[in-house]
Write a protein that holds these residues in place. Structure first.
Motif, PDB file in Angstrom:
ATOM      1  N   ALA A 222       0.818  -1.214   0.000  1.00 20.53           N
ATOM      2  CA  ALA A 222       0.000   0.000   0.000  1.00 20.53           C
ATOM      3  C   ALA A 222       0.854   1.267   0.000  1.00 20.53           C
ATOM      4  N   GLY A 223       2.182   1.120  -0.034  1.00 22.58           N
ATOM      5  CA  GLY A 223       3.063   2.281  -0.137  1.00 22.58           C
ATOM      6  C   GLY A 223       3.700   2.712   1.167  1.00 22.58           C
ATOM      7  N   MET A 224       3.512   1.951   2.234  1.00 20.22           N
ATOM      8  CA  MET A 224       4.124   2.300   3.513  1.00 20.22           C
ATOM      9  C   MET A 224       5.537   1.732   3.614  1.00 20.22           C
ATOM     10  N   THR A 225       6.305   2.235   4.556  1.00 21.49           N
ATOM     11  CA  THR A 225       7.660   1.754   4.784  1.00 21.49           C
ATOM     12  C   THR A 225       7.694   0.926   6.064  1.00 21.49           C
ATOM     13  N   LEU A 226       8.037  -0.346   5.925  1.00 23.68           N
ATOM     14  CA  LEU A 226       8.133  -1.240   7.074  1.00 23.68           C
ATOM     15  C   LEU A 226       9.526  -1.118   7.676  1.00 23.68           C
ATOM     16  N   LEU A 227       9.613  -0.654   8.910  1.00 26.30           N
ATOM     17  CA  LEU A 227      10.900  -0.469   9.570  1.00 26.30           C
ATOM     18  C   LEU A 227      11.358  -1.720  10.297  1.00 26.30           C
ATOM     19  N   ALA A 228      10.414  -2.484  10.845  1.00 32.07           N
ATOM     20  CA  ALA A 228      10.786  -3.677  11.597  1.00 32.07           C
ATOM     21  C   ALA A 228       9.558  -4.493  11.907  1.00 32.07           C
TER      22      ALA A 228
ATOM     23  N   ALA B  32      -7.034   1.821   8.256  1.00 29.29           N
ATOM     24  CA  ALA B  32      -6.922   2.119   9.685  1.00 29.29           C
ATOM     25  C   ALA B  32      -5.515   2.556  10.047  1.00 29.29           C
ATOM     26  N   VAL B  33      -4.497   1.938   9.458  1.00 26.52           N
ATOM     27  CA  VAL B  33      -3.117   2.334   9.743  1.00 26.52           C
ATOM     28  C   VAL B  33      -2.862   3.748   9.245  1.00 26.52           C
ATOM     29  N   GLU B  34      -3.324   4.055   8.038  1.00 28.63           N
ATOM     30  CA  GLU B  34      -3.148   5.402   7.497  1.00 28.63           C
ATOM     31  C   GLU B  34      -3.872   6.437   8.359  1.00 28.63           C
ATOM     32  N   ALA B  35      -5.098   6.115   8.772  1.00 31.02           N
ATOM     33  CA  ALA B  35      -5.857   7.041   9.615  1.00 31.02           C
ATOM     34  C   ALA B  35      -5.171   7.224  10.968  1.00 31.02           C
ATOM     35  N   THR B  36      -4.646   6.143  11.527  1.00 29.18           N
ATOM     36  CA  THR B  36      -3.924   6.239  12.799  1.00 29.18           C
ATOM     37  C   THR B  36      -2.705   7.140  12.652  1.00 29.18           C
ATOM     38  N   ALA B  37      -2.000   7.027  11.548  1.00 23.52           N
ATOM     39  CA  ALA B  37      -0.836   7.882  11.303  1.00 23.52           C
ATOM     40  C   ALA B  37      -1.218   9.352  11.248  1.00 23.52           C
ATOM     41  N   ARG B  38      -2.431   9.641  10.792  1.00 24.53           N
ATOM     42  CA  ARG B  38      -2.907  11.024  10.741  1.00 24.53           C
ATOM     43  C   ARG B  38      -3.387  11.516  12.098  1.00 24.53           C
ATOM     44  N   GLY B  39      -3.458  10.640  13.086  1.00 28.49           N
ATOM     45  CA  GLY B  39      -3.903  11.042  14.409  1.00 28.49           C
ATOM     46  C   GLY B  39      -5.351  10.761  14.696  1.00 28.49           C
TER      47      GLY B  39
END
Length: 242
Positions: free
Chosen positions: A50-56, A137-144
């Protein structure tokens, strides 16, 4: 105990249920913590696609805390039942870290939801959610935004109201630190309205709503929307004025 550290930046895609609200600059960064390898890897893969960066990734509570503190992602996607530390203990151990926590659990039990939110989780989704719902939900969480599986948001709001034992302030009185518009937005946040609903109610853009919320968080020295809702309910701002 094993950990993975991976980075990826797949093709960008807007989930069907995402809202048109400004997010963090650049791709959303995530850490995924779950002790079931197939589930953990599938969620991680979906987020990268989906275009996110997985750090770990992490497979137990202590490694979830360690990897999150080391990488400081936008969002920690966290299972509740981890070896070594339970999910709510992981949330508490992260303290004032700016990372937002989205719990992704098989349990929708009231005590699990409330324990996670009280410990600092921003949202709570059950694992029966679809791939698109998890990404959104992850994108919305990132937006606060506070994201909950249907039915759980009302449970959390109700608990916050019961937790508020101090005398409620007059909701018609302004909070000195805030502008009139920020106070107006805060009152709507306290009722559980989404950014999209607030924007429609006040005839302003999603981005403007988010800016007001971020400014309010800064002025009140709060870390996330859950803390903001608690503050607003304690002030009696969830009670409509006559």
């Amino acid at each position: 105990m094993s950990e993975q550290q991976t980075q990826g930046n797949g093709p960008a895609r807007e989930p069907a249920t995402s809202q048109d609200v400004a997010g963090p600059s650049g791709p959303t960064t995530v850490v995924v913590a779950d002790d079931h390898p197939l589930w953990r890897d599938a969620v991680a893969r979906d987020l990268v696609e989906a275009g996110m960066t997985l750090l770990a990734t992490a497979d137990d509570g202590p490694s979830a805390v360690h990897r999150t503190k080391a990488t400081r992602p936008d969002v920690l996607v966290l299972d509740l039942n981890l070896p070594g530390m339970q999910g709510h203990e992981v949330c508490a151990a992260l303290g004032s870290l700016p990372t937002r926590v989205l719990v992704l659990s098989a349990s929708g039990e009231q005590q699990d939801v409330l324990a996670a939110v009280k410990a600092g989780a921003t949202g709570y989704l059950v694992k029966s959610a679809t791939r698109e719902e998890i990404v959104a939900a992850v994108e919305a969480t990132a937006r606060g935004e506070a994201v909950f599986t249907a039915g759980l948001a009302g449970l959390v709001l109700g608990e916050f109201r019961k937790m508020s034992t101090q005398p409620q302030a007059d909701p018609s009185r302004p909070i000195p630190e805030l502008t009139e518009r920020e106070t107006e937005v805060l009152k709507l946040v306290a009722t559980g309205m989404s950014y999209k609903e607030i924007a429609s109610e006040l005839f302003i853009s999603h981005r403007t709503v988010q800016n007001h919320v971020q400014n309010t968080l800064g002025k009140l020295q709060l870390h996330n929307r859950i803390a903001l809702v608690r503050f607003a309910i304690a002030k009696g701002l969830d009670t409509p004025t006559a």
